[in-house]
Scaffold this motif. Sequence first.
Motif, PDB file in Angstrom:
ATOM      1  N   THR A 212       0.848  -1.186   0.000  1.00 55.78           N
ATOM      2  CA  THR A 212       0.000   0.000   0.000  1.00 55.78           C
ATOM      3  C   THR A 212       0.886   1.239   0.000  1.00 55.78           C
ATOM      4  N   LEU A 213       0.293   2.371  -0.258  1.00 53.01           N
ATOM      5  CA  LEU A 213       1.047   3.624  -0.216  1.00 53.01           C
ATOM      6  C   LEU A 213       1.607   3.883   1.174  1.00 53.01           C
ATOM      7  N   ALA A 214       0.873   3.519   2.204  1.00 45.95           N
ATOM      8  CA  ALA A 214       1.347   3.725   3.578  1.00 45.95           C
ATOM      9  C   ALA A 214       2.649   2.978   3.834  1.00 45.95           C
ATOM     10  N   ASP A 215       2.855   1.876   3.146  1.00 45.76           N
ATOM     11  CA  ASP A 215       4.096   1.102   3.308  1.00 45.76           C
ATOM     12  C   ASP A 215       5.325   1.866   2.809  1.00 45.76           C
ATOM     13  N   LEU A 216       5.125   2.966   2.100  1.00 49.56           N
ATOM     14  CA  LEU A 216       6.241   3.759   1.593  1.00 49.56           C
ATOM     15  C   LEU A 216       6.763   4.760   2.622  1.00 49.56           C
ATOM     16  N   SER A 217       6.120   4.850   3.768  1.00 47.66           N
ATOM     17  CA  SER A 217       6.576   5.762   4.812  1.00 47.66           C
ATOM     18  C   SER A 217       8.018   5.421   5.197  1.00 47.66           C
ATOM     19  N   GLY A 218       8.886   6.429   5.164  1.00 49.81           N
ATOM     20  CA  GLY A 218      10.288   6.226   5.495  1.00 49.81           C
ATOM     21  C   GLY A 218      11.111   5.581   4.393  1.00 49.81           C
ATOM     22  N   LYS A 219      10.518   5.349   3.240  1.00 50.46           N
ATOM     23  CA  LYS A 219      11.218   4.711   2.125  1.00 50.46           C
ATOM     24  C   LYS A 219      11.541   5.754   1.047  1.00 50.46           C
ATOM     25  N   THR A 220      12.312   5.345   0.062  1.00 50.10           N
ATOM     26  CA  THR A 220      12.715   6.224  -1.031  1.00 50.10           C
ATOM     27  C   THR A 220      11.977   5.837  -2.304  1.00 50.10           C
ATOM     28  N   VAL A 221      11.433   6.845  -2.993  1.00 48.39           N
ATOM     29  CA  VAL A 221      10.815   6.628  -4.299  1.00 48.39           C
ATOM     30  C   VAL A 221      11.490   7.545  -5.315  1.00 48.39           C
ATOM     31  N   ILE A 222      11.459   7.099  -6.542  1.00 46.98           N
ATOM     32  CA  ILE A 222      12.035   7.833  -7.659  1.00 46.98           C
ATOM     33  C   ILE A 222      10.912   8.526  -8.408  1.00 46.98           C
ATOM     34  N   VAL A 223      11.163   9.762  -8.813  1.00 45.99           N
ATOM     35  CA  VAL A 223      10.281  10.480  -9.724  1.00 45.99           C
ATOM     36  C   VAL A 223      11.164  11.172 -10.763  1.00 45.99           C
ATOM     37  N   VAL A 224      10.571  11.488 -11.896  1.00 44.50           N
ATOM     38  CA  VAL A 224      11.276  12.297 -12.880  1.00 44.50           C
ATOM     39  C   VAL A 224      11.304  13.727 -12.341  1.00 44.50           C
TER      40      VAL A 224
ATOM     41  N   GLU B 263      11.243   9.714   1.197  1.00 44.02           N
ATOM     42  CA  GLU B 263      12.412  10.339   0.574  1.00 44.02           C
ATOM     43  C   GLU B 263      12.182  10.282  -0.936  1.00 44.02           C
ATOM     44  N   ILE B 264      12.476  11.378  -1.606  1.00 43.11           N
ATOM     45  CA  ILE B 264      12.230  11.454  -3.045  1.00 43.11           C
ATOM     46  C   ILE B 264      13.549  11.656  -3.778  1.00 43.11           C
ATOM     47  N   LEU B 265      13.821  10.745  -4.700  1.00 45.82           N
ATOM     48  CA  LEU B 265      15.005  10.806  -5.543  1.00 45.82           C
ATOM     49  C   LEU B 265      14.545  11.252  -6.927  1.00 45.82           C
ATOM     50  N   GLN B 266      14.945  12.461  -7.338  1.00 44.46           N
ATOM     51  CA  GLN B 266      14.558  12.985  -8.643  1.00 44.46           C
ATOM     52  C   GLN B 266      15.648  12.685  -9.669  1.00 44.46           C
ATOM     53  N   LEU B 267      15.242  12.030 -10.751  1.00 41.52           N
ATOM     54  CA  LEU B 267      16.168  11.715 -11.841  1.00 41.52           C
ATOM     55  C   LEU B 267      15.666  12.354 -13.136  1.00 41.52           C
ATOM     56  N   ASN B 268      16.519  12.376 -14.127  1.00 38.57           N
ATOM     57  CA  ASN B 268      16.211  13.115 -15.354  1.00 38.57           C
ATOM     58  C   ASN B 268      15.151  12.472 -16.245  1.00 38.57           C
ATOM     59  N   THR B 269      15.122  11.157 -16.316  1.00 39.08           N
ATOM     60  CA  THR B 269      14.220  10.496 -17.260  1.00 39.08           C
ATOM     61  C   THR B 269      13.585   9.263 -16.629  1.00 39.08           C
ATOM     62  N   THR B 270      12.535   8.787 -17.271  1.00 39.34           N
ATOM     63  CA  THR B 270      11.911   7.531 -16.849  1.00 39.34           C
ATOM     64  C   THR B 270      12.907   6.386 -16.956  1.00 39.34           C
ATOM     65  N   ALA B 271      13.680   6.347 -18.033  1.00 39.94           N
ATOM     66  CA  ALA B 271      14.682   5.280 -18.198  1.00 39.94           C
ATOM     67  C   ALA B 271      15.672   5.288 -17.031  1.00 39.94           C
ATOM     68  N   ASP B 272      16.120   6.487 -16.621  1.00 39.94           N
ATOM     69  CA  ASP B 272      17.015   6.574 -15.464  1.00 39.94           C
ATOM     70  C   ASP B 272      16.335   6.028 -14.216  1.00 39.94           C
ATOM     71  N   GLY B 273      15.056   6.355 -14.066  1.00 39.78           N
ATOM     72  CA  GLY B 273      14.311   5.907 -12.890  1.00 39.78           C
ATOM     73  C   GLY B 273      14.152   4.398 -12.840  1.00 39.78           C
TER      74      GLY B 273
ATOM     75  N   GLY C 246      10.671   2.349  -4.943  1.00 44.30           N
ATOM     76  CA  GLY C 246       9.613   2.438  -5.926  1.00 44.30           C
ATOM     77  C   GLY C 246       9.865   3.553  -6.918  1.00 44.30           C
ATOM     78  N   PHE C 247       9.142   3.502  -8.030  1.00 47.00           N
ATOM     79  CA  PHE C 247       9.159   4.542  -9.048  1.00 47.00           C
ATOM     80  C   PHE C 247       7.736   5.046  -9.188  1.00 47.00           C
ATOM     81  N   VAL C 248       7.543   6.357  -9.073  1.00 44.08           N
ATOM     82  CA  VAL C 248       6.211   6.954  -9.137  1.00 44.08           C
ATOM     83  C   VAL C 248       6.041   7.673 -10.468  1.00 44.08           C
ATOM     84  N   GLY C 249       4.915   7.409 -11.119  1.00 47.76           N
ATOM     85  CA  GLY C 249       4.616   8.084 -12.377  1.00 47.76           C
ATOM     86  C   GLY C 249       3.138   7.991 -12.699  1.00 47.76           C
ATOM     87  N   ASP C 250       2.759   8.589 -13.801  1.00 48.04           N
ATOM     88  CA  ASP C 250       1.395   8.522 -14.297  1.00 48.04           C
ATOM     89  C   ASP C 250       0.975   7.055 -14.412  1.00 48.04           C
TER      90      ASP C 250
END
Length: 163
Positions: A27-39, A56-66, A77-81
């Motif tokens: 679930t989304l709640a399981d992401l508490s304290g974890k790192t996700v990637i977004v573009v 924690e949010i790790l921002q990368l340049n592209t979806t491929a990088d993510g 995790g990787f968050v996107g549309d």
Amino acid sequence: MDVIDYSDIYFWGSSNVLVPADSPVKTLADLSGKTVIVVKGATQIKWLEANIPGIEILQLNTTADGVQALKQGRADGFVGDGGLVYTLAGNYPETRVVEEGLDLGVNGIGLRKNEPELKAFVDAALDELRKDGFYERVIPEFVKEPAVAEVMKRGFLEAPPQL
């Protein structure tokens, strides 16, 4: 001040999270304290920070990088549309989608202000597309990934959820 009017909602969608298939995140709640990637600059950042404590949010340049960073274990995790995330899951069998959506977005057609006849016409046309089975016929013709086709059908045919 609103400068245009809008038709009824014709499509809604949410963002989703792609995780490794063996991830304990359910679930989304399981992401508490974890790192996700977004573009970089993703619209989901604000929602994630406001709704998931300690994320924690790790921002990368592209979806491929993510995707590469997710496969390397650099994040949980990787968050996107939603359509993108379901497409990625179809292409990377070592991943899966957390079904719970986030950051709901709705779409309507922008119309000139104060033209109720035009709004009524457009809303009736949108209703007719649903009643006539247009989306059920057209989506499978152009969208070959079954999970993406289902997300699209749901977005066009069902009322949006309260996220």
